[in-house]
Design a protein around this motif. Structure first.
Motif, PDB file in Angstrom:
ATOM      1  N   PHE A  77      14.732  39.685  26.620  1.00 51.76           N
ATOM      2  CA  PHE A  77      14.123  41.311  26.600  1.00 51.76           C
ATOM      3  C   PHE A  77      15.053  41.957  27.485  1.00 51.76           C
ATOM      4  O   PHE A  77      15.609  42.987  27.485  1.00 51.76           O
ATOM      5  N   THR A  78      14.866  41.466  28.899  1.00 52.31           N
ATOM      6  CA  THR A  78      15.471  42.094  29.835  1.00 52.31           C
ATOM      7  C   THR A  78      17.060  42.190  29.930  1.00 52.31           C
ATOM      8  O   THR A  78      17.900  43.396  30.008  1.00 52.31           O
ATOM      9  N   GLN A  79      17.611  41.080  29.152  1.00 52.05           N
ATOM     10  CA  GLN A  79      18.956  40.893  28.800  1.00 52.05           C
ATOM     11  C   GLN A  79      19.413  42.330  28.157  1.00 52.05           C
ATOM     12  O   GLN A  79      20.477  42.921  28.023  1.00 52.05           O
ATOM     13  N   ARG A  80      18.405  42.511  26.966  1.00 51.16           N
ATOM     14  CA  ARG A  80      18.773  43.597  26.190  1.00 51.16           C
ATOM     15  C   ARG A  80      18.708  44.700  26.463  1.00 51.16           C
ATOM     16  O   ARG A  80      18.833  45.812  25.892  1.00 51.16           O
ATOM     17  N   HIS A  81      17.568  45.139  27.289  1.00 52.20           N
ATOM     18  CA  HIS A  81      17.103  46.443  27.890  1.00 52.20           C
ATOM     19  C   HIS A  81      16.951  46.009  29.575  1.00 52.20           C
ATOM     20  O   HIS A  81      15.985  45.979  30.251  1.00 52.20           O
ATOM     21  N   GLN A 348       8.132  46.870  21.871  1.00 54.37           N
ATOM     22  CA  GLN A 348       9.335  46.412  21.782  1.00 54.37           C
ATOM     23  C   GLN A 348       9.189  44.843  22.004  1.00 54.37           C
ATOM     24  O   GLN A 348       9.891  43.882  21.332  1.00 54.37           O
ATOM     25  N   THR A 349       8.657  44.363  23.026  1.00 56.29           N
ATOM     26  CA  THR A 349       8.379  43.114  23.447  1.00 56.29           C
ATOM     27  C   THR A 349       7.737  42.010  22.227  1.00 56.29           C
ATOM     28  O   THR A 349       8.286  41.147  21.965  1.00 56.29           O
ATOM     29  N   LEU A 350       6.684  42.776  21.649  1.00 56.12           N
ATOM     30  CA  LEU A 350       6.086  42.207  20.656  1.00 56.12           C
ATOM     31  C   LEU A 350       6.965  41.775  19.254  1.00 56.12           C
ATOM     32  O   LEU A 350       6.933  41.014  18.720  1.00 56.12           O
ATOM     33  N   ALA A 351       7.593  43.021  19.213  1.00 58.85           N
ATOM     34  CA  ALA A 351       8.545  42.859  18.034  1.00 58.85           C
ATOM     35  C   ALA A 351       9.625  41.675  18.237  1.00 58.85           C
ATOM     36  O   ALA A 351       9.989  40.991  17.280  1.00 58.85           O
ATOM     37  N   LEU A 352      10.228  41.501  19.594  1.00 57.39           N
ATOM     38  CA  LEU A 352      11.108  40.421  19.880  1.00 57.39           C
ATOM     39  C   LEU A 352      10.264  38.983  19.686  1.00 57.39           C
ATOM     40  O   LEU A 352      10.909  38.087  19.144  1.00 57.39           O
ATOM     41  N   PHE A 353       8.915  39.028  20.177  1.00 58.79           N
ATOM     42  CA  PHE A 353       8.352  37.576  20.151  1.00 58.79           C
ATOM     43  C   PHE A 353       7.961  37.354  18.539  1.00 58.79           C
ATOM     44  O   PHE A 353       7.501  36.279  18.726  1.00 58.79           O
TER      45      PHE A 353
END
Length: 449
Positions: A77-81, A348-353
């Motif tokens: 997530f940090t890489q993308r944001h 957004q983190t939940l969407a990734l997970f």
């Protein structure tokens, strides 16, 4: 006439002279502009970098694979944001809910946190520390069967489920082979025979890590859940509410205790000096043959020895093999604090997970069944056996609505303390334990009125 001509000529000369001066001024100005453009570098105004935000996430994962999954997802997530980073804090499972409640009282809740089930987190939901996720689009990526465990009676969803948890027995196949045990036991009599066979070849039949108190309850959880399901009762909730007592024995709790007492002679020596990690290591190294707990044990054991040849079987609480069903459910997950200043980033983190990408990382690292649609079930040999033996043959039951712990922490302490004394009592007196439990629960209920 001549004078008039002279005046006219003088006027024309003045006009021409004025125009020359004007043109010279314009030319000079133009020259300055061009010179400036040619010799002065352009000044670039730097873009303002967004301020870095840190999301706090509290969890109770002890297993290495689960932690790797969390770290991989938050790093991705940090890489993308790049403007967002995470602080992950792991807390001992036995103190986890108490810590969350303490933080809620002091209004110091994290941005995100984990829960095991909705029943134990009702107070956090009621006091507004759980964001309603009902209409979030990423929930469409979750197998609908596993949303029931995070949905309240009014249809609202409060957490993103992550895996399918099972309650049963994790066993070391090589240890079983050394003892000449050809297949997992499916009756209580066969279970005791297996314990004796293992003991005869110098293998600890059952690894116990009672130094971590939560494992005391989970050592009887598979038996307790199976009997609640068989009787179609949420017995834990009935006991907590005072609708029944331990002595009334509505789910044969006395029998559960007696079976517990019988198998305590097959656990490792000094179990209260052995913690959960040490118990898992015993199984990983083949020094012990079984752990009775949750399917997350597979991750913990394989983190210590990836070559461990493990299997799973249903706890056989009776002498009828048809009763040996494997309990599966998904009742916990990731919760967002609605008061978080980083709420949108948390969503957004939940969407990734909830993505297949993270589901694959989950199954690879955590060694557990993901709830995300479209993922294979053959990611680990241990789960291939579970799938073929129990899931595909319909030998499972859903314990979504069946808790293993009491919500009231004072009652839970009484329960754990009574079980601890039952273990330490060499006679393993079930009636005495039941009497102690009823008296302790009555005392807590009276003091809270």
């Amino acid at each position: 006439m001549r004078l008039s001509a002279i005046i006219l000529v003088n006027a024309i000369m003045k006009w021409v002279k004025g125009m020359k001066l004007h043109l010279l001024a314009v030319g000079a100005a133009l020259s300055l502009v061009l010179t400036a453009c040619q010799t002065q570098p352009l000044t670039s105004v730097p873009k303002k970098q967004p301020k870095e935000q840190t999301l706090t996430w509290i969890h109770h994962f002890d297993e290495e694979g689960a932690r790797k999954w969390l770290e991989a997802g938050t790093q991705l997530f940090t890489q993308r944001h790049p403007s967002y980073t995470f602080t992950l804090t792991g807390v001992d499972g036995g103190n986890y809910m108490s810590l969350l409640r303490t933080r809620a009282i002091s209004n110091n809740m994290p941005d995100m946190y984990m829960i095991d089930n909705l029943e134990s987190a009702q107070d956090l939901i009621r006091t507004g520390y759980a964001l309603d996720l009902t209409n979030q689009s990423f929930l469409s990526q979750i197998d609908e069967r596993f949303l029931n465990g995070v949905r309240t009676a009014n249809g609202h969803i409060w957490a993103l489920p992550i895996d399918v948890n099972g309650a049963g027995v994790v066993y070391n196949k090589e240890a079983f082979a050394k003892a000449g045990i050809l297949s997992p036991p499916s009756t209580w009599e066969q279970f005791l025979e297996a314990c004796k066979a293992l003991q005869n070849v110098g293998i600890i039949p059952i690894a116990a890590g009672y130094k971590d108190s939560w494992t005391v309850v989970w050592d009887i959880a598979a038996d307790l859940l199976a009997n609640q399901h068989a009787e179609n009762r949420n017995w834990i909730a009935d006991i907590e509410a005072g609708r029944t007592s331990f002595a009334e024995d509505q789910i044969h709790f006395k029998d559960i205790l007696q079976r517990f007492g019988e198998r305590l002679s097959y656990v490792n020596i000094k179990p209260f000096e052995t913690d959960w990690n040490q118990a898992q290591l015993l199984l990983a190294e083949g020094k012990a043959a079984m752990i009775i707990n949750g399917t997350w044990t597979v991750d913990g054991v394989k983190s210590k020895n990836p070559a461990s040849n493990l299997g799973l079987f249903a706890f056989p609480y009776s002498n009828d093999p048809h009763d040996a069903k494997f309990g599966l459910k998904s009742t916990g997950g990731i919760v967002i604090n609605p008061h978080s200043p980083n709420k949108e980033a948390a969503l957004q983190t939940l969407a990734l997970f909830a993505s297949k990408e993270m589901g694959t990382i989950f199954q690879t690292n955590k060694k557990a069944l993901s709830v995300i649609k479209g993922l294979p079930s053959d990611f680990d040999p241990t789960y291939v056996e579970l799938d073929e033996t129990y899931i595909q043959t319909g030998r499972t039951y859903d314990w979504t609505s069946l808790p293993t712990d009491f919500v009231n922490q004072d009652l839970q302490k009484v329960f754990v303390n009574a079980l601890t004394r039952f273990i330490l009592d060499r006679t393993h007196n079930a009636e005495q334990c039941i009497q102690e439990l009823d008296q302790g629960f009555d005392r807590i209920r009276k003091s809270s009125k």
